[in-house]
Design a protein around this motif. Structure first.
Motif, short mmCIF file in Angstrom:
data_model
loop_
_atom_site.label_atom_id
_atom_site.label_comp_id
_atom_site.label_asym_id
_atom_site.label_seq_id
_atom_site.Cartn_x
_atom_site.Cartn_y
_atom_site.Cartn_z
N ASN A 126 0.73 -1.06 0.03
CA ASN A 126 0.09 -0.09 0.01
C ASN A 126 0.93 1.26 -0.05
OD1 ASN A 126 -1.59 2.28 0.61
ND2 ASN A 126 -3.31 1.00 1.63
N PRO A 127 0.99 2.04 -0.85
CA PRO A 127 1.95 3.10 -1.10
C PRO A 127 1.46 4.28 0.16
CG PRO A 127 0.03 3.24 -2.98
CD PRO A 127 0.09 1.92 -2.16
N GLN A 128 0.13 4.24 0.69
CA GLN A 128 -0.06 5.04 1.55
C GLN A 128 0.46 4.93 2.85
OE1 GLN A 128 -4.41 5.88 1.94
NE2 GLN A 128 -4.00 7.43 3.59
N THR A 129 0.11 3.51 3.34
CA THR A 129 0.62 3.05 4.55
C THR A 129 1.92 2.14 4.72
OG1 THR A 129 -0.54 0.92 4.55
CG2 THR A 129 -1.92 2.62 5.17
N GLY A 130 2.44 1.80 3.55
CA GLY A 130 3.58 0.90 3.39
C GLY A 130 3.39 -0.42 4.15
N ILE A 131 2.44 -0.83 4.30
CA ILE A 131 1.92 -2.29 4.80
C ILE A 131 1.95 -3.05 3.32
CG2 ILE A 131 0.05 -3.69 5.60
CD1 ILE A 131 -0.70 -1.42 7.57
#
Length: 359
Positions: free
Chosen positions: A177-182
């Motif tokens: 996920n580019p927003q959370t890094g998960i």
């Protein structure tokens, strides 16, 4: 979940590996990302609850349910299986030896994943009807031959961070996920689990990090294993051949540790290894060992630490109280906790199909 206690875990990277339940984890992530913080009590009082439109998330997994039957082992040679790519309605069907039984599957129906493996009776009957095509004319597969039946869910995966219209994969997908890094990993097969682990770890450490060494590592239990291990177990611990073969195959070199936990049978033979269910190789010591490997529920022991529920519903039901007695001692359960565990375990095993169709 068991105590209600909450505690924080800190990590540089998080990987979701939830199988068909992956999107449930991603939905939690998505909501928290929209809130902009953790879900502790302090932030909950100062953050406005997001609207339904704000928490809309592109799914990554589409569930496909497949019913499986377990029949007595005499229906299939122990060293040969069969795969039919063209059944009466175009689906494929396999007929395989598994754990000295016969495994038949599978149907393929779109379905969200569920926690109980209850199979539809019409799919059980369809599989039985198809089975008859592969057997001698003088043999008939009966409904009462079904020792156990269940539904499994295949997580057909697609990368939600790719452009719209990307194909669903029957292989695995690793995406960040580019927003959370998960990072999440979904899809794949039993036969590719080690490749999946290798690729996701390489993704976590990044291109500049060390590469996975999994192909050079011995699996847990590999040390101390030999082809004659089962014979050594019989000679030292006085176990049945079925139990010794099962322990050697399942635990490898760690079978010695399991055997040290076994109790005397109070019989001339076998001398050690009290069985959990008649006719099956699983013994008391495996329950103790599972508890020390973080098993917390009877259901876990009957379905995953052993395969008893998958192999024989009635045998699993007969073992519930025996397993509960052992776990209660090992984990220090109160009588109330033990009674609750028994109720939950019976409900779980009853969700399987067995010899008698459910009304």
């Amino acid at each position: 979940r068991q105590t209600g206690d909450k505690f924080d875990i800190h990590a540089n990277k998080i990987v979701f590996a939830g199988g068909p339940f992956t999107d449930m984890l991603r939905q939690m992530e998505h909501k928290q990302a929209k809130k902009g913080g953790s879900d502790d009590s302090d932030s909950a009082t100062t953050t406005t609850k997001p609207s339904a439109s704000e928490v809309t998330m592109t799914p990554a997994v589409r569930g496909a349910a497949g019913t499986h039957l377990v029949l007595p082992g005499y229906y299939c040679p122990n060293n040969m299986g069969l795969l039919d790519y063209n059944t009466s309605d175009g689906r494929f069907l396999f007929f395989l030896p598994w754990e000295k039984h016969t495994l038949v599957g599978t149907t393929d129906t779109k379905s969200d994943a569920k926690t109980l493996p209850a199979p539809p009776e019409d799919e059980v009957q369809w599989l039985l009807n198809e089975c008859g095509k592969y057997l001698s004319d003088d043999l008939m597969v009966r409904r009462s031959d079904v020792l156990s039946a269940w539904v499994g869910w295949r997580p057909l995966a697609v990368d939600p961070h790719l452009p719209p219209g990307a194909p669903v994969s029957r292989d695995h997908v690793i995406s960040e996920n580019p927003q959370t890094g998960i990072i999440f990993i979904a899809g794949g097969k039993w036969t590719t689990w080690r490749e999946m682990a290798e690729e996701v770890i390489d993704r976590v450490v990044g291109t500049n990090g060390p590469k996975s060494k999994t192909l050079d590592l011995t699996l847990f239990g590999g040390e101390g294993y030999s082809r004659s291990l089962d014979i050594q177990l019989i000679q030292k611990h006085g176990m049945t051949q079925d139990t010794a073969e099962h322990l050697a195959k399942t635990y490898g070199g760690n079978a010695w540790e399991v055997c040290e936990l076994s109790q005397p049978t109070k019989m001339t033979w076998p001398r050690f290894g009290v069985p959990l269910a008649r006719g099956y190789p699983y013994i008391d010591a495996e329950v103790v060992y599972a508890c020390r490997e973080y098993a917390c529920t009877i259901e876990d022991v009957l379905s995953r630490r052993t395969r008893l529920a998958f192999l024989n519903k009635e045998a699993a039901l007969s073992a519930v109280e025996r397993v509960a007695d052992i776990m209660a001692v090992e984990l220090g359960w109160s009588e109330d906790v033990k009674a609750e565990q028994i109720i939950v375990a019976r409900k779980y095993v009853e969700s399987y199909a067995g010899r008698i169709p459910k009304k």
